[in-house]
Scaffold this motif. Structure first.
Motif, PDB file in Angstrom:
ATOM      1  N   LEU A 141       0.864  -1.180   0.000  1.00  0.00           N
ATOM      2  CA  LEU A 141       0.000   0.000   0.000  1.00  0.00           C
ATOM      3  C   LEU A 141       0.899   1.228   0.000  1.00  0.00           C
ATOM      4  O   LEU A 141       1.699   1.423   0.919  1.00  0.00           O
ATOM      5  CB  LEU A 141      -0.909   0.005   1.225  1.00  0.00           C
ATOM      6  CG  LEU A 141      -1.890   1.175   1.307  1.00  0.00           C
ATOM      7  CD1 LEU A 141      -2.986   1.045   0.247  1.00  0.00           C
ATOM      8  CD2 LEU A 141      -2.507   1.274   2.699  1.00  0.00           C
ATOM      9  N   GLU A 142       0.760   2.069  -1.020  1.00  0.00           N
ATOM     10  CA  GLU A 142       1.682   3.189  -1.206  1.00  0.00           C
ATOM     11  C   GLU A 142       0.890   4.483  -1.414  1.00  0.00           C
ATOM     12  O   GLU A 142      -0.038   4.539  -2.217  1.00  0.00           O
ATOM     13  CB  GLU A 142       2.572   2.916  -2.420  1.00  0.00           C
ATOM     14  CG  GLU A 142       3.681   3.922  -2.634  1.00  0.00           C
ATOM     15  CD  GLU A 142       4.594   3.499  -3.771  1.00  0.00           C
ATOM     16  OE1 GLU A 142       5.676   2.961  -3.493  1.00  0.00           O
ATOM     17  OE2 GLU A 142       4.208   3.695  -4.944  1.00  0.00           O
ATOM     18  N   GLY A 143       1.269   5.526  -0.658  1.00  0.00           N
ATOM     19  CA  GLY A 143       0.614   6.818  -0.800  1.00  0.00           C
ATOM     20  C   GLY A 143       1.560   7.955  -0.478  1.00  0.00           C
ATOM     21  O   GLY A 143       2.651   7.737   0.070  1.00  0.00           O
ATOM     22  N   ASP A 144       1.145   9.191  -0.809  1.00  0.00           N
ATOM     23  CA  ASP A 144       2.023  10.343  -0.581  1.00  0.00           C
ATOM     24  C   ASP A 144       1.682  11.116   0.684  1.00  0.00           C
ATOM     25  O   ASP A 144       2.159  12.225   0.879  1.00  0.00           O
ATOM     26  CB  ASP A 144       2.020  11.281  -1.790  1.00  0.00           C
ATOM     27  CG  ASP A 144       0.632  11.787  -2.151  1.00  0.00           C
ATOM     28  OD1 ASP A 144      -0.122  12.153  -1.239  1.00  0.00           O
ATOM     29  OD2 ASP A 144       0.301  11.819  -3.346  1.00  0.00           O
ATOM     30  N   SER A 145       0.839  10.526   1.567  1.00  0.00           N
ATOM     31  CA  SER A 145       0.575  11.127   2.872  1.00  0.00           C
ATOM     32  C   SER A 145       1.507  10.485   3.901  1.00  0.00           C
ATOM     33  O   SER A 145       1.256   9.374   4.381  1.00  0.00           O
ATOM     34  CB  SER A 145      -0.884  10.900   3.288  1.00  0.00           C
ATOM     35  OG  SER A 145      -1.101  11.367   4.607  1.00  0.00           O
ATOM     36  N   LEU A 146       2.587  11.179   4.213  1.00  0.00           N
ATOM     37  CA  LEU A 146       3.586  10.633   5.133  1.00  0.00           C
ATOM     38  C   LEU A 146       2.974  10.359   6.508  1.00  0.00           C
ATOM     39  O   LEU A 146       3.287   9.347   7.142  1.00  0.00           O
ATOM     40  CB  LEU A 146       4.765  11.598   5.252  1.00  0.00           C
ATOM     41  CG  LEU A 146       5.919  11.151   6.148  1.00  0.00           C
ATOM     42  CD1 LEU A 146       6.511   9.847   5.657  1.00  0.00           C
ATOM     43  CD2 LEU A 146       6.999  12.237   6.190  1.00  0.00           C
TER      44      LEU A 146
END
Length: 231
Positions: A142-147
């Motif tokens: 699962l990959e996203g740009d919300s650190l």
């Protein structure tokens, strides 16, 4: 020198004082009374929004600016959201791709009663995990740009933020896979999921594509695939 934790606490205190001062002025000059719960919600939401902005402003050196394919047997779930503050709604964008960069499934979903962009990202993560489960995948990234959201999902500590229930739901879903990894990625390498969230203008509240995606999205995904270097 103050540590990062101490500085963050100082900022929270200042925002709290500002929130109380604003509520006091509303009462004195406009006759509007604010409940303590309303002030507390305002402070929490403002702190979260500030935290997200700070995360996005941090320099991201030596990071890929393109999507990187997963290694077998994994598939990669990229997620993002488009938060509409005036309507308290958000659109989740999700795309699942294999090691060749081909779309195995995509989803855009309208979520209502969303309090912040932070919560919108957590909803998008849940929607991505649920789609992968529905399609029967067992090994997922699962990959996203919300650190902030990725850090919470990776943390073994109990979460006490306003999205604690959403983080708990996402972690429960992740346990249904044989193996689930959480990864942060910059916006430049998450642009397909970002486009899924931005471009969903149908009157329907949800769109699901199996073994594909809308034409504009597949074109963007193909451009990603051309410059990909498998991990």
């Amino acid at each position: 020198m103050l540590g990062c934790r101490d500085k963050c606490k100082q900022v929270e205190i200042l925002i709290t004082i500002w929130g109380l001062w604003t509520a006091r002025n509303k009462l004195l000059f406009e006759g509007q009374s604010k409940r303590p719960d309303d002030v507390a919600t305002f402070v929490r939401s403002y702190c979260l929004e500030l935290h997200i902005i700070q995360d996005r402003m941090k320099p991201k050196l030596h990071r890929a600016t393109y999507w990187v394919a997963p290694s077998l047997p994994f598939v990669k779930i990229n997620f993002d959201s488009h938060f509409k503050q005036e309507a308290f709604t958000a659109v989740s964008g999700v795309i699942i791709r294999d090691n060749n960069g081909h779309s195995l499934g995509a989803r855009s979903k309208m979520n209502c009663h969303i309090a912040s962009s932070f919560a919108a990202e957590a909803h998008a993560a849940i929607n991505g995990l649920q789609l992968a489960l529905d399609l029967g995948f067992r090994y997922v990234i699962l990959e996203g740009d919300s650190l902030s959201v990725i850090k919470k999902l990776k943390s073994e500590k109990e979460d006490f933020s306003e999205i604690s229930a959403l983080i708990w739901d996402a972690k429960q879903l992740s346990r249904a896979f044989s193996l689930c990894q959480f990864r942060f990625t910059p916006r430049d390498s998450n642009k397909v999921a970002h486009a899924m969230a931005q471009e969903w203008t149908s009157s329907s509240s949800e769109g699901i594509w199996i073994d594909g995606a809308p034409e504009s999205i597949t074109t963007l995904a193909a451009a990603d695939r051309k410059q990909d270097v498998p991990s």
